[in-house]
Design a protein around this motif. Structure first.
Motif, PDB file in Angstrom:
ATOM      1  N   LEU B  46       0.819  -1.220   0.000  1.00 19.83           N
ATOM      2  CA  LEU B  46       0.000   0.000   0.000  1.00 19.83           C
ATOM      3  C   LEU B  46       0.847   1.261   0.000  1.00 19.83           C
ATOM      4  O   LEU B  46       0.358   2.346  -0.314  1.00 19.83           O
ATOM      5  CB  LEU B  46      -0.943   0.026   1.213  1.00 19.83           C
ATOM      6  N   ALA B  47       2.107   1.144   0.390  1.00 16.91           N
ATOM      7  CA  ALA B  47       3.017   2.290   0.410  1.00 16.91           C
ATOM      8  C   ALA B  47       4.430   1.733   0.286  1.00 16.91           C
ATOM      9  O   ALA B  47       4.686   0.588   0.680  1.00 16.91           O
ATOM     10  CB  ALA B  47       2.868   3.066   1.721  1.00 16.91           C
ATOM     11  N   ASP B  49       6.982   2.229   1.933  1.00 12.60           N
ATOM     12  CA  ASP B  49       7.596   1.843   3.208  1.00 12.60           C
ATOM     13  C   ASP B  49       6.703   0.915   4.036  1.00 12.60           C
ATOM     14  O   ASP B  49       6.828   0.833   5.247  1.00 12.60           O
ATOM     15  CB  ASP B  49       7.991   3.089   4.013  1.00 12.60           C
ATOM     16  N   MET B  50       5.818   0.213   3.343  1.00 15.07           N
ATOM     17  CA  MET B  50       5.039  -0.836   4.025  1.00 15.07           C
ATOM     18  C   MET B  50       5.444  -2.193   3.471  1.00 15.07           C
ATOM     19  O   MET B  50       6.026  -2.292   2.394  1.00 15.07           O
ATOM     20  CB  MET B  50       3.528  -0.621   3.817  1.00 15.07           C
ATOM     21  N   ALA B 146      -6.206  -7.292   7.874  1.00 19.74           N
ATOM     22  CA  ALA B 146      -6.902  -6.185   7.195  1.00 19.74           C
ATOM     23  C   ALA B 146      -6.007  -5.536   6.136  1.00 19.74           C
ATOM     24  O   ALA B 146      -6.495  -5.111   5.083  1.00 19.74           O
ATOM     25  CB  ALA B 146      -7.371  -5.148   8.213  1.00 19.74           C
ATOM     26  N   THR B 147      -4.719  -5.454   6.416  1.00 19.93           N
ATOM     27  CA  THR B 147      -3.811  -4.857   5.433  1.00 19.93           C
ATOM     28  C   THR B 147      -3.661  -5.780   4.222  1.00 19.93           C
ATOM     29  O   THR B 147      -3.618  -5.310   3.078  1.00 19.93           O
ATOM     30  CB  THR B 147      -2.453  -4.530   6.082  1.00 19.93           C
ATOM     31  N   HIS B 149      -5.992  -7.761   3.150  1.00 23.20           N
ATOM     32  CA  HIS B 149      -7.257  -7.518   2.439  1.00 23.20           C
ATOM     33  C   HIS B 149      -7.185  -6.204   1.651  1.00 23.20           C
ATOM     34  O   HIS B 149      -7.585  -6.142   0.485  1.00 23.20           O
ATOM     35  CB  HIS B 149      -8.408  -7.481   3.456  1.00 23.20           C
ATOM     36  N   ARG B 153      -7.651  -5.641  -2.389  1.00 25.12           N
ATOM     37  CA  ARG B 153      -8.651  -4.730  -2.963  1.00 25.12           C
ATOM     38  C   ARG B 153      -7.968  -3.691  -3.847  1.00 25.12           C
ATOM     39  O   ARG B 153      -8.433  -3.380  -4.940  1.00 25.12           O
ATOM     40  CB  ARG B 153      -9.438  -4.025  -1.848  1.00 25.12           C
ATOM     41  N   ASN B 154      -6.874  -3.128  -3.327  1.00 24.82           N
ATOM     42  CA  ASN B 154      -6.119  -2.109  -4.053  1.00 24.82           C
ATOM     43  C   ASN B 154      -5.591  -2.651  -5.389  1.00 24.82           C
ATOM     44  O   ASN B 154      -5.431  -1.895  -6.352  1.00 24.82           O
ATOM     45  CB  ASN B 154      -4.959  -1.644  -3.153  1.00 24.82           C
TER      46      ASN B 154
END
Lengths: 169, 169
Positions: B46-47, B49-50, B146-147, B149, B153-154
């Motif tokens: 998602l980013a 740095d994730m 959740a991340t 998920h 989705r993203n």
């Protein structure tokens, strides 16, 4: 020693809502520092068919207050989902916490065995209060906090896992 | 009636890992249907740095097994974080569930009062077992589910909230 239904719900929700308020505070500071418009963040989402940040906050509020209402029987306030600014979302969170703090441990007596039925479109489960809390309310609540965090990270807001876990509160 | 430390941890983690396995199954089917390469999804994040999807699965595994090890004293298996395919990630999840299922409720006796210290870089908290489970282990665990998920989705994988909540298991 064992855990009461109260302990696993009210203080957990209050803590999560405080984390969410802190994430929003940091997002607002970032927006101001960038000279950007708040709405770009508040309406950001991870997918076209997912809810934007503002709605993730509204759903975290609803999940916590409706769960506590269903388990304790103490009526929760209704909110109109009309928040469009950081200030209004902070107020929503504060109002939710204020309600949660009116409910005390004794009002959860028997809540583990209470039968809770939901009507979630095609999904119409019937739970004991215990299963409802552990397999529905808590995962749902954390879904909205973690998704809000994911939206902020995806938008370049400088927050991280330590903020999510509440280590910076 | 109240909740045991076992009830709030082991079955909750097993359920969440089964949800994660189901999300990965649906992601793999989507990749195959699209004729895409699995790595595009497994390395998605998602980013910048994730952590990517594969590492979210590894951390969900670690959070659950290390939490149960710390609370029960039953040594958890070590995994090398070298999974690079859907099959390997499914195996990691299955191995984690297999460990969790070896621990029984009696092994959690006294776990609520056990002192648990963590060394998480600058964050070095000391918890009772009860606070550790409710304010650290569970939020962390759901963060990774959740991340994962959110990443799917993203990336356009057709999964949703009902999958996350386990309604489709």
């Amino acid at each position: 020693m064992s855990l009461s239904m109260y302990r696993v719900s009210v203080p957990v929700f209050v803590r999560g809502l405080n984390v969410l308020a802190d994430l929003l505070k940091k997002a607002e500071a970032h927006v101001e520092q960038q000279g950007a418009v708040p709405d770009a963040i508040l309406s950001a989402r991870l997918a076209d068919d997912m809810l934007p940040l503002s709605a993730q906050v509204q759903r975290a509020s609803d999940t916590s207050k409706l769960s506590v209402e269903r388990l304790s029987g103490v009526a929760a306030p209704k909110f109109e989902d009309n928040e469009t600014s950081f200030d209004q979302l902070q107020q929503r969170i504060a109002n939710t916490i204020a309600y949660l703090n009116t409910v005390d441990a004794a009002q959860f007596d028997g809540s583990g065995e209470r039968v809770i039925k939901l009507n979630w479109g095609k999904f119409q489960p019937e739970f004991t209060g215990e299963d409802y809390l552990l397999t529905f309310a808590l995962p749902n609540f954390y879904f909205h906090i973690a998704t809000a965090h994911g939206i902020l990270r995806n938008q370049g807001v400088p927050v991280g896992k330590l903020d999510y876990i509440g280590a910076t509160l």
